[in-house]
Design a protein around this motif. Sequence first.
Motif, short mmCIF file in Angstrom:
data_model
loop_
_atom_site.label_atom_id
_atom_site.label_comp_id
_atom_site.label_asym_id
_atom_site.label_seq_id
_atom_site.Cartn_x
_atom_site.Cartn_y
_atom_site.Cartn_z
N PHE A 172 29.91 -29.59 24.61
CA PHE A 172 29.10 -29.13 25.73
C PHE A 172 27.63 -29.39 25.46
CE2 PHE A 172 33.02 -26.78 26.08
CZ PHE A 172 33.30 -26.87 27.43
N GLN A 173 26.94 -29.87 26.46
CA GLN A 173 25.51 -30.11 26.33
C GLN A 173 24.75 -28.80 26.50
OE1 GLN A 173 24.37 -33.23 25.39
NE2 GLN A 173 26.57 -33.50 25.16
N ILE A 174 25.27 -27.76 25.89
CA ILE A 174 24.72 -26.41 25.96
C ILE A 174 24.73 -25.86 24.54
CG2 ILE A 174 25.03 -24.09 26.94
CD1 ILE A 174 26.80 -25.45 29.10
N PRO A 175 23.63 -25.36 24.04
CA PRO A 175 23.63 -24.90 22.65
C PRO A 175 24.44 -23.63 22.42
CG PRO A 175 21.54 -24.37 23.72
CD PRO A 175 22.32 -25.22 24.69
N VAL A 176 25.19 -23.60 21.32
CA VAL A 176 25.78 -22.35 20.84
C VAL A 176 24.64 -21.61 20.15
CG1 VAL A 176 27.44 -21.26 19.30
CG2 VAL A 176 28.06 -23.36 20.52
N LYS A 177 24.21 -20.48 20.71
CA LYS A 177 23.08 -19.74 20.14
C LYS A 177 23.51 -18.67 19.16
CE LYS A 177 18.98 -19.93 23.07
NZ LYS A 177 17.98 -19.13 23.82
N TYR A 178 24.64 -18.00 19.48
CA TYR A 178 25.03 -16.85 18.67
C TYR A 178 26.53 -16.91 18.37
CZ TYR A 178 20.72 -15.31 20.92
OH TYR A 178 19.44 -15.25 21.42
N ILE A 179 26.90 -16.34 17.20
CA ILE A 179 28.31 -16.19 16.85
C ILE A 179 28.56 -14.76 16.39
CG2 ILE A 179 28.84 -18.60 16.33
CD1 ILE A 179 28.29 -18.02 13.38
N ILE A 196 27.20 -3.60 13.59
CA ILE A 196 26.15 -3.85 14.58
C ILE A 196 25.31 -5.09 14.24
CG2 ILE A 196 24.39 -2.37 13.50
CD1 ILE A 196 23.75 -1.39 16.39
N ASP A 197 25.22 -5.42 12.94
CA ASP A 197 24.44 -6.59 12.53
C ASP A 197 25.26 -7.86 12.45
OD1 ASP A 197 22.08 -5.13 12.31
OD2 ASP A 197 22.49 -4.55 10.24
N ASP A 198 26.54 -7.78 12.84
CA ASP A 198 27.43 -8.94 12.71
C ASP A 198 27.38 -9.87 13.92
OD1 ASP A 198 28.18 -8.24 10.18
OD2 ASP A 198 30.04 -7.25 10.78
N LEU A 199 26.18 -10.04 14.46
CA LEU A 199 25.93 -11.11 15.43
C LEU A 199 24.88 -12.00 14.78
CD1 LEU A 199 26.45 -12.18 18.39
CD2 LEU A 199 24.29 -11.06 18.97
N GLN A 200 25.22 -13.26 14.56
CA GLN A 200 24.31 -14.17 13.87
C GLN A 200 23.84 -15.27 14.80
OE1 GLN A 200 25.99 -15.82 10.28
NE2 GLN A 200 26.32 -13.81 9.32
N VAL A 201 22.63 -15.73 14.57
CA VAL A 201 22.17 -16.95 15.22
C VAL A 201 22.96 -18.11 14.62
CG1 VAL A 201 20.23 -18.56 15.43
CG2 VAL A 201 19.86 -16.12 15.76
N PHE A 202 23.51 -18.97 15.48
CA PHE A 202 24.36 -20.06 15.02
C PHE A 202 23.53 -21.16 14.37
CE2 PHE A 202 26.57 -24.16 16.17
CZ PHE A 202 27.61 -24.02 15.27
N ASN A 203 23.90 -21.50 13.15
CA ASN A 203 23.29 -22.61 12.43
C ASN A 203 24.41 -23.59 12.12
OD1 ASN A 203 22.73 -24.06 9.79
ND2 ASN A 203 20.70 -23.23 10.22
#
Length: 317
Positions: free
Chosen positions: A287-294, A300-307
């Motif tokens: 997809f030409q859409i960035p995956v921003k988060y996983i 509560i802190d288990d949302l990460q910025v996708f690298n």
Amino acid sequence: MSFFKKIFSSEKKETLNKSLENSNTSFYSKLSKAVAGKSRVDDDVLDELEEVLISSDVGVATTLKIIQRIEKRVERDKYLGAKELNGILREEIAAMLSETSGEDAVDFAIPLNQKPYVIMVVGVNGVGKTTTIGKLASQFKKKGLNVVLGAADTFRAAAIDQLQVWADRVDIPIVRQDMGSDPASVAYDTLKSAVSKDADVVIIDTAGRLHNKVNLMNELTKIKRVMQKVVPDAPNDVLLVLDGSTGQNAFEQAKQFTIATEVTALAVTKLDGTAKGGVVIGISDQFQIPVKYIGVGEAIDDLQVFNKVEFVDSFFK
């Protein structure tokens, strides 16, 4: 290749490694069988690898791109040992994603010149949409940003109540109305409240329905139009939340939602406890859409910025 020289945050990396453990174990179990008794990467190994990648929810189109890259490596290097296949996969997939899916998001940062920064969140029921909103709000607050939530999924009382629970948990103001209220009205009131509070970020929850694309499109278009009466360039982001544990179904949801509305960013949840983590590689590539988060856990802190590089490093560790 220098992709894996970066030193990742140890705590974040450990969480990601643990989250992808089932995906990693499942993949290597299949890969070990594929290369058993083989000393070099040949056509038979590549055929087996293709099956392994597809069965690991990477997706057909992305798998074919990966195989083509491996074939070029075999052609160039003449002899590649089967034991080297793991390292080659890490390098080639990281390179492919870096070429095709743009820059990674900066750690929960928002543009300084857009205030309030408005995020409209879409996705079907059950994908972890409300949880993602709550965790995202918490991360923004930790960055020192003032956040306001809007409960515009007015078709389910449970959705409003769930968002209220998260608002209370992270101590963030929420704008809500009764079940059955006009979602656009809630979005309008939320932005008015955010402007009056000089908020930095607004996160708007929307109904998780996909049974009729025309109705969904009309509803989301109306919400956008009404929000723009308060903040002319709203929304700044349309974030689609996908459940990574559903594998290829996440692909289909992404296709349907991108038809129904202009999605600008993706969040892939529930990667912990599933063997379908490969879907993130396929979605990031296709997809030409960035995956921003996983989403990598229940805390509560288990949302990460996708690298991309970090993810591939953990998947193929």
